[in-house]
Scaffold this motif. Structure first.
Motif, short mmCIF file in Angstrom:
data_model
loop_
_atom_site.label_atom_id
_atom_site.label_comp_id
_atom_site.label_asym_id
_atom_site.label_seq_id
_atom_site.Cartn_x
_atom_site.Cartn_y
_atom_site.Cartn_z
N LEU A 32 0.81 -1.21 0.00
CA LEU A 32 0.00 0.00 0.00
C LEU A 32 0.85 1.26 0.00
N ALA A 33 1.95 1.26 0.77
CA ALA A 33 2.75 2.48 0.90
C ALA A 33 4.19 2.16 1.26
N LEU A 34 5.07 3.06 0.86
CA LEU A 34 6.50 3.03 1.20
C LEU A 34 6.82 4.34 1.89
N ASP A 35 7.22 4.27 3.13
CA ASP A 35 7.52 5.47 3.92
C ASP A 35 6.41 6.52 3.84
N GLY A 36 5.17 6.04 3.90
CA GLY A 36 4.03 6.94 3.93
C GLY A 36 3.55 7.41 2.56
N MET A 37 4.24 7.01 1.49
CA MET A 37 3.84 7.41 0.14
C MET A 37 3.07 6.26 -0.51
N ALA A 38 1.84 6.53 -0.92
CA ALA A 38 1.02 5.51 -1.56
C ALA A 38 1.71 5.00 -2.83
N ILE A 39 1.68 3.69 -3.03
CA ILE A 39 2.29 3.06 -4.20
C ILE A 39 1.19 2.63 -5.14
N ASP A 40 1.27 3.07 -6.41
CA ASP A 40 0.21 2.73 -7.35
C ASP A 40 0.65 1.80 -8.48
N SER A 41 1.96 1.52 -8.56
CA SER A 41 2.44 0.57 -9.57
C SER A 41 3.84 0.10 -9.19
N ARG A 42 4.26 -1.00 -9.80
CA ARG A 42 5.61 -1.48 -9.50
C ARG A 42 6.66 -0.51 -10.04
N ASN A 43 6.37 0.18 -11.14
CA ASN A 43 7.29 1.20 -11.65
C ASN A 43 7.42 2.36 -10.67
N HIS A 44 6.33 2.74 -10.06
CA HIS A 44 6.35 3.80 -9.05
C HIS A 44 7.23 3.37 -7.88
N LEU A 45 7.06 2.12 -7.43
CA LEU A 45 7.89 1.59 -6.34
C LEU A 45 9.37 1.63 -6.74
N ALA A 46 9.69 1.16 -7.95
CA ALA A 46 11.08 1.14 -8.40
C ALA A 46 11.68 2.54 -8.43
N SER A 47 10.89 3.51 -8.86
CA SER A 47 11.37 4.90 -8.91
C SER A 47 11.66 5.42 -7.51
N LEU A 48 10.79 5.12 -6.56
CA LEU A 48 11.01 5.58 -5.19
C LEU A 48 12.19 4.88 -4.53
N ILE A 49 12.25 3.56 -4.68
CA ILE A 49 13.35 2.79 -4.08
C ILE A 49 14.69 3.29 -4.59
N GLY A 50 14.74 3.67 -5.85
CA GLY A 50 15.98 4.16 -6.45
C GLY A 50 16.49 5.45 -5.84
N THR A 51 15.68 6.15 -5.07
CA THR A 51 16.12 7.40 -4.44
C THR A 51 16.75 7.18 -3.07
N TYR A 52 16.67 5.95 -2.56
CA TYR A 52 17.23 5.64 -1.24
C TYR A 52 18.62 5.05 -1.37
N PRO A 53 19.51 5.35 -0.43
CA PRO A 53 20.82 4.70 -0.43
C PRO A 53 20.67 3.20 -0.15
N ALA A 54 21.64 2.41 -0.60
CA ALA A 54 21.63 0.97 -0.33
C ALA A 54 21.54 0.73 1.17
N ASP A 55 20.79 -0.27 1.56
CA ASP A 55 20.62 -0.70 2.96
C ASP A 55 19.91 0.33 3.84
N TRP A 56 19.26 1.31 3.24
CA TRP A 56 18.51 2.31 4.00
C TRP A 56 17.20 1.67 4.47
#
Length: 64
Positions: A32-56
């Motif tokens: 449903l959400a990553l760090d409070g941000m609603a996730i609406d697609s796997r591409n959206h998730l991939a875009s958000l995850i890519g902004t975090y440092p490794a192991d964050w």
């Protein structure tokens, strides 16, 4: 994860020793959400995850 029509973003694989598995995430759970941000697609998730440092650490909100 995969996009599932009428369900949203669903976990289709969870590695047995992964932190997510130890936290209780299971195959079939809906993301449903990553760090409070609603996730609406796997591409959206991939875009958000890519902004975090490794192991964050991140907070997931899932629905079984």
């Amino acid at each position: 994860v995969e996009d599932v029509e009428d369900k949203g973003v669903v976990f289709n694989q969870v590695l047995r020793n992964a932190i997510a598995a130890r936290a209780g995430v299971r195959v079939g759970d809906r993301l449903l959400a990553l760090d409070g941000m609603a996730i609406d697609s796997r591409n959206h998730l991939a875009s958000l995850i890519g902004t975090y440092p490794a192991d964050w650490p991140v907070r997931l909100r899932v629905e079984s």
